[in-house]
Design an enzyme around this catalytic site. Sequence first.
Site, PDB file in Angstrom:
ATOM      1  N   LYS A 183     -49.747 -12.116  43.025  1.00 39.85           N
ATOM      2  CA  LYS A 183     -49.444 -11.804  44.434  1.00 39.85           C
ATOM      3  C   LYS A 183     -49.884 -10.390  44.835  1.00 39.85           C
ATOM      4  O   LYS A 183     -49.312  -9.772  45.710  1.00 39.85           O
ATOM      5  CB  LYS A 183     -47.937 -11.954  44.759  1.00 39.85           C
ATOM      6  CG  LYS A 183     -47.263 -13.194  44.306  1.00 39.85           C
ATOM      7  CD  LYS A 183     -47.571 -14.507  44.939  1.00 39.85           C
ATOM      8  CE  LYS A 183     -48.400 -14.671  46.135  1.00 39.85           C
ATOM      9  NZ  LYS A 183     -49.318 -15.841  46.030  1.00 39.85           N
ATOM     10  N   ARG A 199     -50.078  -3.790  44.069  1.00 37.62           N
ATOM     11  CA  ARG A 199     -49.765  -3.719  45.487  1.00 37.62           C
ATOM     12  C   ARG A 199     -48.425  -3.025  45.670  1.00 37.62           C
ATOM     13  O   ARG A 199     -47.621  -2.984  44.737  1.00 37.62           O
ATOM     14  CB  ARG A 199     -49.685  -5.169  45.958  1.00 37.62           C
ATOM     15  CG  ARG A 199     -49.233  -5.423  47.355  1.00 37.62           C
ATOM     16  CD  ARG A 199     -49.156  -6.941  47.523  1.00 37.62           C
ATOM     17  NE  ARG A 199     -48.871  -7.330  48.881  1.00 37.62           N
ATOM     18  CZ  ARG A 199     -48.691  -8.597  49.262  1.00 37.62           C
ATOM     19  NH1 ARG A 199     -48.754  -9.578  48.375  1.00 37.62           N
ATOM     20  NH2 ARG A 199     -48.442  -8.888  50.511  1.00 37.62           N
ATOM     21  N   SER A 227     -43.595 -11.113  48.936  1.00 42.67           N
ATOM     22  CA  SER A 227     -44.599 -12.164  48.815  1.00 42.67           C
ATOM     23  C   SER A 227     -44.188 -13.167  47.735  1.00 42.67           C
ATOM     24  O   SER A 227     -44.285 -14.385  47.910  1.00 42.67           O
ATOM     25  CB  SER A 227     -45.936 -11.519  48.475  1.00 42.67           C
ATOM     26  OG  SER A 227     -46.920 -12.497  48.338  1.00 42.67           O
TER      27      SER A 227
END
Length: 564
Positions: free
Chosen positions: A192, A285, A293
């Site tokens: 993700k 991220r 997410s």
Amino acid sequence: MIFPFNTRTEVCRKSSLLVPSILLTLVILVLFIVTWVMENSPMSGLNTIDESHEGNKFEYEQHHDHNSVVDVQYIVPKALLDVGVYKEDEDFENERGIKPTYWRFNSSLSWGPCLPPLTPIKQWEDRRNYTTSVNTESTEDFDYLRPIFQQHPPTSIHSAVDQSRKDYKSRQQQLQRGGGCRPGFLIIGAGKCGTSSLYHYLVGHPRVLPAFEKQIHYFKYHLTKPLGWYFSFFPTPRSFLEHGGLMTGEASPGYLPYPQVAKDVRRIMKQQPHHDLPKIIMVGRSPLERMYSSYRYNYVYPTLEYLRKGRHHGIPKDLSDEEYEPYLFSLEDFVRSELAQLKLCLNWVDRNNEFHKGFGAQMTFDQWNNQAEFRDALMKRNQNSSDAKDGPPLIDLDGSCYGSKVSSTVLRPQWAELQTQNTEKVIVDQNLHLTQAMIGRSLYTFPLEWWYLVFDQTDIFFVCTEELSNPETMRELALNLGLPSYNFSQVVDEGAYNVGGHRGYDKATSWEELQAERGGATMDAAKNQTNGIPITPSLYEELQEFVRPYNERLFQLTGKRCQW
Ligand SMILES: *[C@@H]1O[C@H](CO)[C@@H](O)[C@H](O)[C@H]1NC(C)=O
Ligand SMILES: *[C@@H]1O[C@H](CO)[C@@H](O)[C@H](O)[C@H]1NC(C)=O
Ligand SMILES: *[C@@H]1O[C@H](CO)[C@@H](O)[C@H](O)[C@H]1NC(C)=O
Ligand SMILES: *[C@@H]1O[C@H](CO)[C@@H](O)[C@H](O)[C@H]1NC(C)=O
Ligand SMILES: *[C@@H]1O[C@H](CO)[C@@H](O)[C@H](O)[C@H]1NC(C)=O
């Protein structure tokens, strides 16, 4: 090929369909001639080559036939370098003077990433039966390849770089399936975080060839299969030559979290000729964004799907998403319970800057200290009171922090309260390794530390997700992998891959569309303070505080700072 002309015309005469039969005969005759001409024309090169060499050593045509056994003598042509396509000095020097992994010129043991002769190769569906028995004595066999390259020179390096063949699917179709070449890079995670985008951008480089599947997960789920099974997912040597390829690779986000995988990648790839290793790439991220997410894609969507199908006893099927909401735990629920668990497991610093040692360090030590690769680091970092210069304790988050099922209704210790007090709510028993670790899998430093113990620092590359959309990020990465400089702007302009769940696999979403969605999220006043993440501002703050030191450690480890 024998056509039964006589028999056929006999039958036709008897049925007195003279005109059609003559036509049929003509058609067959024409087909026969065309086939003969094609097979013997120098234009079709490969068949010609096949005939000029005994046996069926090089039956490329058979690659299209999934059921046939293809006995390919794989390519090891140092001599081929002299044909003028792959030249040591000009073609392999990139601006940084970095050579792509596997490319050496003083040995005939392998040809770039491709292995020496393999026997016998089965096709695509039969990967289970691949074998990599290496015949290192038959270097003469490679001489027969010379004429192929003289007649069909692979795209030259410089012209290849001018072209953009960025379409993953069409590129895949151009390649000969069946592999034999090794991955030059592994994108190991994190899930993700944009592994799909990163992979698609990288294979958008004209000298990088895609694998037949992006996520092979060999080193995590398929180690009982022969290595040849794994290599069969990568293009053949012929594809490499025809496309001027220098590298192929794969992206399996299930690799990152596991120390065992790091160890196995090294151990297994080291057994290959030259002992070169693939480069390791990780993309990370903003931890809280990744967590949200993961909540949606690993919990909400699969659970809704499960409920809609009526698979949960006592909950009606085919309701709307809103009607199912009461059956779902909120992100807040998950985060609070996991945060408490992580604090018990990890070393953490409280608001008064007091240090607390969690249970994870000892547990990790006990589990891994019998492994030579990890023992020294574990002794220094987990056993002796943590000395800053040796780094923080190693924690196997996945293996140590979350425990296992408590009972049939309590799937993880961290959810004991949640699950006993909200018996109407559902946690599906499938994605537990992901749902248990919505925060944990955002603490990238913990799993990555293990990779740094096993791989050279210079062989690990870390990319920030927010920088993926910048073509310069990709150019940098490609240069560091030893590839020629390439302007990724067109490739990156395609958008981000595999976002938004329902858009389909291997599909890009344009940056404009993504921007619009993000804009939409910030418009929502209630979510404003938490950057669109649906948790209370106080929890958001607490989480930010919690992840900060781990982000810092990650930036220190990788020498790269992201904007989070
Ligand atoms: C040949 O390759 C070996 C490694 O396989 C390397 O150590 C050696 O330096 C190379 N020799 C030359 C002349 O390039
Ligand atoms: C693979 O090999 C095994 C034994 O070597 C054989 O029984 C099996 O049928 C083979 N499978 C395929 C798909 O060829
Ligand atoms: C751990 O600490 C002890 C004494 O404090 C020292 O003798 C030992 O060498 C240390 N072990 C490692 C692996 O650093
Ligand atoms: C890359 O190409 C784009 C247009 O496709 C151009 O605007 C950009 O300046 C180029 N970048 C470099 C570094 O050449
Ligand atoms: C909401 O976010 C925007 C941009 O992030 C900011 O300009 C604005 O001040 C925020 N509003 C509130 C009420 O926090």
